[in-house]
Motif scaffolding. Structure first.
Motif, short mmCIF file in Angstrom:
data_model
loop_
_atom_site.label_atom_id
_atom_site.label_comp_id
_atom_site.label_asym_id
_atom_site.label_seq_id
_atom_site.Cartn_x
_atom_site.Cartn_y
_atom_site.Cartn_z
N GLY A 128 0.87 -1.33 -0.02
CA GLY A 128 0.02 0.07 -0.06
C GLY A 128 0.81 1.28 0.11
N THR A 129 0.11 2.40 -0.14
CA THR A 129 1.00 3.71 -0.13
C THR A 129 1.60 3.90 0.88
OG1 THR A 129 -1.20 4.74 0.20
CG2 THR A 129 -0.45 4.72 -2.09
N ASN A 134 6.92 1.17 0.29
CA ASN A 134 7.17 2.64 -0.40
C ASN A 134 7.59 3.04 0.95
OD1 ASN A 134 5.79 3.24 -2.74
ND2 ASN A 134 3.82 2.25 -2.05
N GLN A 148 2.08 3.37 -6.55
CA GLN A 148 0.77 2.64 -6.55
C GLN A 148 1.08 1.07 -6.74
OE1 GLN A 148 -1.84 1.41 -5.29
NE2 GLN A 148 -2.81 3.65 -5.47
N TYR A 151 -3.79 -3.01 -6.26
CA TYR A 151 -5.03 -2.72 -7.06
C TYR A 151 -4.53 -2.95 -8.33
CZ TYR A 151 -6.19 -0.97 -2.90
OH TYR A 151 -6.37 -0.63 -1.23
N ASN A 152 -3.64 -3.90 -8.84
CA ASN A 152 -3.23 -4.31 -10.16
C ASN A 152 -3.34 -6.06 -10.23
OD1 ASN A 152 -0.81 -4.76 -9.02
ND2 ASN A 152 -0.39 -2.72 -9.44
N SER A 155 -0.51 -7.58 -8.07
CA SER A 155 -0.82 -7.67 -6.73
C SER A 155 -1.94 -8.64 -6.44
CB SER A 155 -1.35 -6.23 -6.14
OG SER A 155 -2.60 -5.75 -6.57
N GLY A 233 -7.96 -4.00 -8.70
CA GLY A 233 -8.77 -3.05 -9.20
C GLY A 233 -10.10 -3.20 -9.80
#
Lengths: 288, 301
Positions: A128-129, A134, A148, A151-152, A155, A233
């Motif tokens: 996560g961010t 990160n 980011q 959500y792809n 991931s 996502g």
């Protein structure tokens, strides 16, 4: 004691299990086949009878086909990655001279006991961010803005791998540890290189475990909607997400029934083909 | 090279697997006699890669535990300080406490029902021969092979059609269905290892079928009963895929409660809840493993 009573006894013992299976599995599956031909009217009531509308919608709308292909693709990538990544520790545990083999195996099985939803959401803490990756990247000054990473598709696949890897490792390990070590030694004496011996002896002999693990990874991976919901996502919806959507959100139950049958037939075909080729008892083997 | 032959059918594999399944752990692996196979080249590479897989499996779990003690308001990095505040928040959250109660009761009932049904079925499968046995064997593990979403949808729609509303009972029936095959697999494996001679001896001494079962078979089977119950409890306690279809509006189990909380964003409370679940699900198999060994010794510590 009469022989009749004796011959009835196994059926008596099986009756609770068979009753459970008939009432909670067989009858419901039969019912949703019939139900998929019903219609959900605008008023929210079911219209019985024989309507092909749900099936026409599934077979003519490319939206469903795309998601079905996408689901197979994600499950396939996950399975291949699990096979490659899972083989290594299974091989290591099977061949190590360390005394605590059982402990090493147990450690890898431990995540299997830990809640699937916790393990899935734990990746938010990593990717996560505000997550670990990160945080490290920003502390090191490599990036200024958080990337980011969630959500792809990667991931989702990562989350699925984390969920499914123990199934693969256990199955491969069971196969590997059943291989007679003399066979590899013999191949080596006959001039095979270590890698050659692995390719010609170990790998083929471990195929049953690899295949069983792959089947489990594929079927479980292709049937999930939780992982794409949490780690994916909007474009990462898988087929089971459509079913969840139809049943829980849109309340279009007959359509949800039809989509469930599609998923069952697709994955059932995979299991059946596998069962014909390898037999299903390899899977039970990993339980004892 | 030595000429010692290695027994092909060393049961180490199945033992280890059963141990992993039963999570007994700690039993020393039997040393296999035989030739010392030369280490494959690249062994250190294999070891390194294996360590990385362990890291991959444990890092996310470790981070959940780490962040659950973080006093930061956001449940994210950086770590600001050590604090129990999120665990206190859990305790004060009625929704979570009641979800825990639901999950515990559900898991416990599922374990008892599923294991009882599973033991009876396993007895039939292992101790008797009858026509159609192969088919029944496949049928018993079918719930594993059918995608859980489909199980969820089919049972929900079928019971709706029978006008049985979503309820705790539906949840319980569903959980029995999804746990039954695992119980059957575990109990069957153990039962196969118990020689029928003990039961035959009891019968020849005049015990009837019930007495034989309760005084001979069941005590011998106790480790598998525990393993099966534990398996059933854990699967029930963890299940979210089918449970989301079966639960009624007001009822939440721990996983569905987490799922509902996630809809907003990941909060430090979720990490704390995750830590509680991790501690619970990891310690349970260990406790059960200990109990199973205690029973295996005849119940006298």
């Amino acid at each position: 004691m009469s022989t009749l009573a004796e011959s009835r006894r196994p059926w008596l013992l099986l009756s609770p299990a068979l009753g459970t299976l008939s009432f909670l599995l067989v009858a419901p599956l039969g019912f949703i086949v019939v139900y998929s031909f019903w219609l959900r009217t605008a008023t929210g009531a079911d219209m019985g009878g024989f309507h092909l509308d749900n099936w026409v919608e599934f077979f003519t709308d490319a939206f469903y086909h795309d998601i079905l292909f996408y689901t197979v693709r994600v499950a396939l990538i996950t399975t291949i990655l699990c096979a490659v990544v899972g083989y290594i520790p299974a091989y290591f545990i099977a061949n190590t001279r360390m005394k605590n083999k059982a402990l090493l195996l147990l450690l890898l099985m431990l995540p299997f006991w830990i809640s699937y939803i916790i393990r899935t959401l734990s990746w938010i803490n990593i990717l996560g961010t505000g997550g670990a990756v990160n945080y490290v990247l920003m502390q090191l000054g490599i990036v200024n803005e958080p990337l980011q990473l969630l959500y792809n598709e990667p991931s989702v696949i990562l989350g699925l791998m984390h969920y499914l890897l123990p199934f693969m490792i256990l199955n491969v390990y069971v196969s590997l540890s059943g291989i007679d070590g003399n066979l590899v030694a013999a191949a080596r004496t006959l001039g095979a290189t270590p890698f050659g011996a692995f390719l010609k002896v170990t790998l083929p002999l471990s195929m049953p475990g690899l295949a069983a693990g792959s089947l489990l990874c594929f079927v479980l991976g292709a049937g999930t909607y939780i992982t794409p919901l949490i780690l994916g996502g909007p474009t990462n919806a898988m087929f089971a997400n459509l079913i969840f959507e139809a049943i829980i959100i849109q309340l279009n139950w007959p359509l949800g029934a039809a989509l469930s049958i599609v998923l069952l037939v697709v994955l059932g075909t995979v299991v059946t083909v596998y069962g014909r080729l390898m037999g299903l008892n390899q899977i039970s083997k990993s339980f004892g | 090279m030595t000429t010692t032959t290695q027994s092909r059918a060393t049961p180490v594999a199945s033992e280890a697997a059963e141990r992993a399944a039963a999570a007994g752990g700690g039993v020393a692996t039997r040393r296999r006699p035989g030739v010392r196979i030369p280490r494959p080249s690249g062994w250190s590479l294999i070891r390194l890669a294996s360590i990385l897989v362990y890291v991959f499996m444990f890092a996310p779990i470790a981070v959940v535990v780490l962040l659950s003690f973080n006093s930061s308001r956001f449940g994210t990095f950086p770590l600001e300080g050590f604090s129990f505040r999120w665990f206190e928040a859990l305790w004060a959250n009625d929704a979570i406490v009641s979800a825990f109660q639901t999950s515990l009761v559900l898991g416990f009932l599922t374990a008892i029902i599923s294991t009882s049904i599973g033991i009876a079925a396993s007895l039939a499968m292992v101790r008797y021969d009858f026509p159609g046995k192969g088919l029944i064997n496949t049928a018993l593990i079918t719930p594993i092979l059918v995608p859980e979403v489909v199980l969820g949808v089919a049972l929900l729609l079928f019971l709706r059609w029978l006008s049985i509303p979503k309820s705790f009972l539906l949840l319980l029936m569903g959980h029995v269905l999804i746990t039954l095959p695992f119980v059957v697999l575990v109990v069957q494996a153990r039962l196969t290892a118990i020689k029928p001679v003990y039961e035959e001896a009891a019968k020849s001494l005049g015990a009837n079928a019930w007495e034989t079962f309760f005084r001979v078979t069941l005590p011998l089977l106790m480790p598998a009963v525990f393993a099966g119950m534990l398996f059933a409890f854990t699967i029930s306690f963890d299940d979210v895929t089918a449970t989301l279809f079966w639960k009624s509006g007001g009822t939440e189990t721990v996983p569905t409660q987490i799922f509902a909380m996630l809809r907003n964003s990941i909060s430090p409370e979720i990490n704390a809840l995750g830590t509680v679940m991790i501690v619970l699900t990891v310690s349970l198999p260990l406790i059960a493993g200990g109990l199973a060994r205690w029973f295996a010794r005849g119940g006298r510590g």
